[in-house]
Design a protein around this motif. Structure first.
Motif, mmCIF file in Angstrom:
data_model
loop_
_atom_site.group_PDB
_atom_site.id
_atom_site.type_symbol
_atom_site.label_atom_id
_atom_site.label_comp_id
_atom_site.label_asym_id
_atom_site.label_seq_id
_atom_site.Cartn_x
_atom_site.Cartn_y
_atom_site.Cartn_z
ATOM 1 N N ALA A 166 -46.503 54.128 -11.901
ATOM 2 C CA ALA A 166 -47.108 53.207 -12.851
ATOM 3 C C ALA A 166 -45.911 52.533 -13.504
ATOM 4 C CB ALA A 166 -47.932 53.945 -13.890
ATOM 5 N N ILE A 167 -45.937 51.212 -13.604
ATOM 6 C CA ILE A 167 -44.799 50.497 -14.188
ATOM 7 C C ILE A 167 -45.287 49.454 -15.192
ATOM 8 C CG2 ILE A 167 -43.203 50.826 -12.251
ATOM 9 C CD1 ILE A 167 -43.838 47.977 -11.303
ATOM 10 N N ALA A 168 -44.420 49.161 -16.155
ATOM 11 C CA ALA A 168 -44.628 48.037 -17.068
ATOM 12 C C ALA A 168 -43.297 47.288 -17.123
ATOM 13 C CB ALA A 168 -45.033 48.517 -18.453
ATOM 14 N N VAL A 169 -43.376 45.959 -17.017
ATOM 15 C CA VAL A 169 -42.175 45.150 -16.795
ATOM 16 C C VAL A 169 -42.167 43.923 -17.712
ATOM 17 C CG1 VAL A 169 -40.708 44.190 -14.971
ATOM 18 C CG2 VAL A 169 -42.586 45.715 -14.336
ATOM 19 N N LEU A 170 -40.978 43.580 -18.214
ATOM 20 C CA LEU A 170 -40.763 42.372 -19.017
ATOM 21 C C LEU A 170 -39.634 41.546 -18.407
ATOM 22 C CD1 LEU A 170 -40.427 43.881 -22.632
ATOM 23 C CD2 LEU A 170 -42.527 43.289 -21.393
ATOM 24 N N SER A 171 -39.692 40.245 -18.642
ATOM 25 C CA SER A 171 -38.560 39.372 -18.325
ATOM 26 C C SER A 171 -38.132 38.666 -19.602
ATOM 27 C CB SER A 171 -38.979 38.318 -17.306
ATOM 28 O OG SER A 171 -38.086 37.213 -17.365
ATOM 29 N N ARG A 177 -45.288 37.526 -21.832
ATOM 30 C CA ARG A 177 -45.857 38.122 -20.631
ATOM 31 C C ARG A 177 -45.376 39.545 -20.425
ATOM 32 N NH1 ARG A 177 -45.828 35.017 -14.809
ATOM 33 N NH2 ARG A 177 -48.047 35.315 -14.428
ATOM 34 N N MET A 178 -46.313 40.415 -20.060
ATOM 35 C CA MET A 178 -45.982 41.790 -19.663
ATOM 36 C C MET A 178 -46.763 42.033 -18.377
ATOM 37 S SD MET A 178 -46.759 45.256 -21.784
ATOM 38 C CE MET A 178 -48.484 44.854 -22.094
ATOM 39 N N VAL A 179 -46.120 42.630 -17.388
ATOM 40 C CA VAL A 179 -46.783 42.867 -16.103
ATOM 41 C C VAL A 179 -46.808 44.360 -15.833
ATOM 42 C CG1 VAL A 179 -46.711 42.429 -13.615
ATOM 43 C CG2 VAL A 179 -46.075 40.612 -15.210
ATOM 44 N N GLY A 180 -47.946 44.863 -15.365
ATOM 45 C CA GLY A 180 -48.068 46.268 -14.996
ATOM 46 C C GLY A 180 -48.564 46.404 -13.577
ATOM 47 N N ALA A 181 -48.274 47.559 -12.969
ATOM 48 C CA ALA A 181 -48.795 47.863 -11.634
ATOM 49 C C ALA A 181 -48.885 49.371 -11.514
ATOM 50 C CB ALA A 181 -47.867 47.300 -10.551
ATOM 51 N N ARG A 182 -49.805 49.818 -10.674
ATOM 52 C CA ARG A 182 -49.908 51.266 -10.471
ATOM 53 C C ARG A 182 -50.304 51.583 -9.037
ATOM 54 N NH1 ARG A 182 -55.255 53.420 -10.211
ATOM 55 N NH2 ARG A 182 -54.243 55.454 -10.222
ATOM 56 N N ALA A 183 -49.858 52.730 -8.579
ATOM 57 C CA ALA A 183 -50.315 53.317 -7.318
ATOM 58 C C ALA A 183 -50.098 54.810 -7.462
ATOM 59 C CB ALA A 183 -49.525 52.765 -6.134
#
Ligand code: GLU
Length: 217
Positions: A166-171, A177-183
């Motif tokens: 599971a990740i949370a990412v910023l630029s 904007r904040m982007v997340g993804a999970r597997a």
């Protein structure tokens, strides 16, 4: 498996991040950290002590922002040390890369199984690693695919990951904007008042008192 909390809104969300980490403390952890976008730069505080100590650092450093991510770590790759604590930054490539301000900030729960292979590919492209974690590989991978659209870069990066995450990412270039993804590892989306703020967390409990509108990804 430890904790993630992230927030994007229009008020100072740092108290939400720190409170969220406190709510996840019961799971156990060996280090913790928070990264925010402040005055156009990614800034972070990390600690191998308790979240209360992290909070003291955050207060001393005056970390305040409408965009941030936070993490409690249970080390799987690399010792429990400040340089291995999340959030991890990517600074781009080249010998002087680590002197530059961070461009991508990322927190991760889980294990990336093909981290050795990806690290070798990224090192060959000039990325300099400052930790022993599998997580730092994801930060540099997102950076290597980043062309102004964080969602597209994360979407392309996760295609190359094997394992659970599971990740949370910023630029630093996308302040709203904040982007997340999970597997394999849990991550929930919290929708705040009037849809004006959004949260990511590894557990809905981290967002108690902030929102009860939870989307299970
Ligand atoms: N594998 C990552 C690390 O060792 C994440 C551990 C976690 O889920 O806290 O930093």
């Amino acid at each position: 498996m430890c904790g993630i909390v992230g927030a994007v809104g229009s008020r100072n969300i740092v108290p939400v991040l720190v409170e969220g980490l406190k709510r996840l403390e019961y799971r156990g952890y060996d280090s913790c950290g928070v990264a925010v976008l402040l005055d156009g730069q990614l800034q972070r505080a990390r600690s191998t002590s308790r979240v209360a100590e992290l909070q003291a650092q955050v207060d001393t450093d005056g970390l305040s922002s409408s965009l941030g991510i936070a993490h409690t770590r249970w080390a799987t790759h690399g010792a429990p040390a400040v340089h291995n604590a999340h959030p991890h930054f990517s600074h781009g490539t080249g010998a002087d890369a680590t002197q530059r301000p961070g461009r991508i900030a990322l927190v991760h729960n889980g294990i990336i199984e093909n981290h050795d292979e990806l690290r070798a590919q990224l090192q060959a492209r000039g990325y300099v690693f400052l930790s022993q974690t599998d997580t730092e590989v994801i930060a540099h991978l997102v950076d290597s695919l980043y062309d102004g659209d964080l969602f597209a870069a994360v979407q392309a990066a996760v295609q190359q990951l094997q394992g659970g995450y599971a990740i949370a990412v910023l630029s630093k270039d996308e302040p709203h904007r904040m982007v997340g993804a999970r597997a394999g590892s849990p991550l929930v989306l919290g929708v705040g008042a009037d849809g004006a703020e959004h949260f990511l967390a590894s557990d809905a409990m981290a967002l108690a008192g902030v929102t009860d509108q939870i989307v299970y990804l």
